[in-house]
Every structure is written in structure tokens, then in C-alpha cells.
Design a protein around this motif. Structure first.
Motif, short mmCIF file in Angstrom:
data_model
loop_
_atom_site.label_atom_id
_atom_site.label_comp_id
_atom_site.label_asym_id
_atom_site.label_seq_id
_atom_site.Cartn_x
_atom_site.Cartn_y
_atom_site.Cartn_z
N LEU A 29 76.07 48.58 8.15
CA LEU A 29 75.66 48.39 6.76
C LEU A 29 76.62 49.12 5.81
O LEU A 29 76.95 48.61 4.72
CB LEU A 29 74.23 48.89 6.55
CG LEU A 29 73.13 47.95 7.06
CD1 LEU A 29 71.79 48.67 7.07
CD2 LEU A 29 73.05 46.69 6.19
N ALA A 76 79.71 47.08 5.56
CA ALA A 76 79.48 45.91 4.71
C ALA A 76 79.57 46.30 3.24
O ALA A 76 80.16 45.57 2.42
CB ALA A 76 78.12 45.30 5.02
N ALA A 77 78.97 47.44 2.88
CA ALA A 77 79.02 47.89 1.49
C ALA A 77 80.46 48.15 1.05
O ALA A 77 80.86 47.80 -0.07
CB ALA A 77 78.18 49.15 1.32
N LEU A 111 77.29 42.45 8.09
CA LEU A 111 75.84 42.30 7.92
C LEU A 111 75.23 41.60 9.14
O LEU A 111 74.14 41.95 9.59
CB LEU A 111 75.54 41.51 6.65
CG LEU A 111 75.77 42.27 5.34
CD1 LEU A 111 75.57 41.34 4.15
CD2 LEU A 111 74.85 43.49 5.22
N THR A 142 71.03 39.42 1.06
CA THR A 142 71.01 39.56 2.52
C THR A 142 71.01 41.02 2.94
O THR A 142 70.26 41.43 3.84
CB THR A 142 72.22 38.84 3.14
OG1 THR A 142 72.21 37.46 2.74
CG2 THR A 142 72.19 38.92 4.65
N ARG A 143 71.82 41.82 2.26
CA ARG A 143 71.85 43.25 2.59
C ARG A 143 70.50 43.90 2.32
O ARG A 143 70.02 44.71 3.12
CB ARG A 143 72.94 43.94 1.76
CG ARG A 143 73.03 45.43 2.03
CD ARG A 143 74.05 46.09 1.15
NE ARG A 143 74.03 47.54 1.29
CZ ARG A 143 74.70 48.37 0.50
NH1 ARG A 143 75.45 47.91 -0.48
NH2 ARG A 143 74.63 49.67 0.69
N GLU A 168 68.26 45.83 5.13
CA GLU A 168 67.81 47.21 4.95
C GLU A 168 66.30 47.31 5.16
O GLU A 168 65.80 48.29 5.72
CB GLU A 168 68.20 47.71 3.57
CG GLU A 168 69.70 47.99 3.45
CD GLU A 168 70.13 48.35 2.05
OE1 GLU A 168 69.33 48.11 1.10
OE2 GLU A 168 71.25 48.86 1.89
#
Length: 334
Positions: free
Chosen positions: A206, A209-210, A225, A305-306, A310
Motif C-alpha cells: 500500500l 502504491a501511494a 494495489l 480502490t486504495r 485499506e
């Protein structure tokens, strides 16, 4: 919906021991009388499709060992075997047919080599909606793999043996090995190791991805993700059942996870086209985000999606920690 109990403390070991005598393959259920006629017809069609697709896949092989592959058994397990399946058009949640396909040789468990055609045909039939209107999820294992899992008391396979329904069996197919009880201490050690292997890395995915989003690397963000979701589903399955399939297929992993924890279906709402598109982009990301020039995902889709992953992360961590606590202390209900 009925939530499956995967608590395997001492009283569960006694339950398994009591049922071992009738857990041999010859004692497994073989009747689908609890299902409506339409469902029985669908399953008969699915069995035939799996068999013919497998025959097609091995027909081009040159080596005799690969050309002479056999499906030994197809077992229906999960909600349709137990009789607690769900069809909820309002909430848009439909149980899948969950199938275990047992083959004679481990080489024939390779999904891309031998089962990709069957998966594509099943999806096409589901889309057509004539002969098949219920989603199908199937896993493939060799007889040796199943016997080994039963001998080590893997809850996933023990439950299939206890609750499953044999819907196809080849002539002279060998019986499964007798399942053995799983010691709580061994289950705790293994589940704890799986937690460390899968859950913390999901957090790192994650974070990656960020970072990718911040740099405008949208395809890379989508791939990370996907990996975060895959790690979370694998971690939950392994902590709760000590089993996960050898697959990057997010739909398959999600189906198995939602089977043992139905509340996880809420993670991915489907009321809007945007929501369905986001999950489909996530599903495709393992391959297409890396290799397809046509793959496109935007910042809004990635952000939604993130957010969902989470939420999945927080739910999975809570479920895994509850499972580990129940293994440490049998009085704790997971």
C-alpha cells in the motif's frame, strides 16, 4: 448467511476424531437432492464442461504421462454443499459453486497449462446466461496433495471431506487418506508464521502504491494495489484455514475468503458502474498493468480502490488477530 466456524481448539479436535470413521471418500455425500432441479442441471453441465476441457488440454501433449491425465474426482463444497447458499439480487450477492477437482498427477494442476480454457468457457457460459447462471469457482489439486493435507489435519480439506458432495468420480479412483487431528500448538505456530509472511507486506504494498500515485505512475500503483489485496486475502486464508490456492486470481482468492467470512463481501460494493469498473481494473492489474499498452486507470479509480483495500486491511487484521487469540486461548471465540 451461516458463518463457518474455523476454530480448531481441543474440542474441535475431538469433533474431527469422532467423524474420522465416516470421512473416507466412500462415506462422502453423493446426493444433490437438497438443491433445486435447475441447480442440479447446472452442476451436471459444469462437470461435463470441466471434463471435456481437460480432455482437450491434454490431447495435444506428447509425453504419455501428460497425455494420459485423469480427473479422479470432482467435489462440490462450500455453501451449495451445505445448503446455505445465498442469492440476493437486491444486495447483488450470489454464492458461487465451489468445486475441488482432484487429478491423478500433480503436473495436471497447472492452471495456465490445463485449466485456463475451462475457466474461459465457464465465464462465457455465465455471460450468455443460458446453460449457466451461477458463478463457478474451482481449485485443482492432485490426489497426493489432498492426502498430504488431510494427513496434516488442514482444516480446509478436512471440512471438504466432511461437508462436501462428490459429483463426479472416475472408476477405481482411490479413497482419500484418513484425516488426522491438528494440534492447537502446531496450528498456532503455523498460523502465526503465515500472518508475518503476508499481512505486514500488504502494508508495504500500500505504501508503494501511494508513492507510485504521487509520481504519476498509475499502472505501477494499480499493480501494487493488486498485490496488497492478494497478500491480504492469502494471509486471511492461511491464518484461518492453513490453505490458499496457488493463484494470483483475485476473484478466486476473494471468493474463498468471503466463503469463510461473508462480511468481507461488503468491501466491494457493486451498485454503481464505477465501483464494478474499479474492481475489474484491480483484477486485471496483475498482468495488464505491467504488460498491456491498452490498460488505463486514473487517479480517481486508484483512490477509491486504495480506500477499499485499506478497509479490507483493517478487517483482515482484526479477523487474523482473533483467530490467533483463539489458538492461544481455547476459551476465546474466533
Amino acid at each position: 448467511m451461516i458463518r463457518r466456524d474455523y476454530h480448531r481448539a481441543s474440542f474441535e479436535e475431538q469433533r474431527i476424531a469422532k467423524r474420522r470413521r465416516r470421512s473416507q471418500t466412500k462415506g462422502m455425500a453423493r446426493s444433490l437432492d437438497h438443491l433445486p432441479a435447475g441447480k442440479r442441471a447446472e452442476l451436471a453441465f459444469v462437470v461435463e464442461l470441466l471434463r471435456t476441457s481437460f480432455d482437450e488440454a491434454i490431447s495435444t501433449r506428447q509425453a504419455e504421462r501428460l497425455k494420459n491425465g485423469r480427473i479422479l474426482r470432482i467435489v462440490l463444497y462450500g455453501s451449495y454443499a451445505r445448503g446455505d447458499w445465498v442469492e440476493d439480487p437486491v444486495g447483488r450477492y450470489f454464492s458461487d459453486y465451489d468445486l475441488l477437482v482432484v487429478v491423478a498427477d500433480e503436473a495436471h494442476t497447472d492452471v495456465l497449462e490445463y485449466w485456463d480454457g475451462a475457466e474461459r468457457k465457464l465465464l462465457a457460459e455465465l455471460s450468455a446466461g443460458k446453460r449457466l447462471r451461477t458463478p463457478v469457482s474451482f481449485i485443482v489439486h492432485s490426489q497426493a496433495e489432498v492426502d498430504d493435507a488431510l494427513g496434516r489435519g488442514r482444516p480446509f480439506f478436512v471440512d471438504i471431506l466432511n461437508d462436501g458432495v462428490v459429483i463426479y468420480e472416475a472408476e477405481s479412483a482411490p479413497a482419500f487418506a484418513e484425516p488426522q487431528p491438528l494440534e492447537r500448538e502446531a496450528a498456532l505456530a503455523e498460523a502465526g508464521a503465515h500472518y508475518e509472511d503476508w499481512i505486514p507486506p500488504a502494508s508495504r504494498r500500500l505504501e508503494l502504491a501511494a508513492f507510485a500515485v504521487s509520481r504519476g505512475f498509475t499502472n505501477e500503483a494499480a499493480f501494487e494495489l493488486h498485490q496488497a489485496a492478494e497478500h491480504l486475502y492469502n494471509g486471511l486464508l492461511l491464518v484461518r484455514t492453513l490453505y490458499t490456492p496457488k493463484s494470483h486470481n483475485l476473484v478466486r482468492l476473494r471468493n474463498l475468503a468471503e466463503q469463510i467470512e461473508p462480511s468481507l463481501a461488503e468491501i466491494w460494493p457493486t451498485e454503481a458502474k464505477f465501483q464494478k469498473r474499479c474492481f475489474e481494473l484491480l483484477r486485471q492489474a496483475y498482468v495488464k498493468a505491467r504488460y498491456s499498452r491498452s490498460y488505463r486507470v486514473n487517479a480517481e479509480e486508484l483512490a477509491w480502490t486504495r480506500e477499499r483495500i485499506e478497509l479490507l486491511q483493517s478487517r483482515v487484521i482484526a479477523l487474523c488477530e482473533a483467530r490467533l487469540a483463539s489458538l492461544r486461548d481455547p476459551s476465546v471465540d474466533s
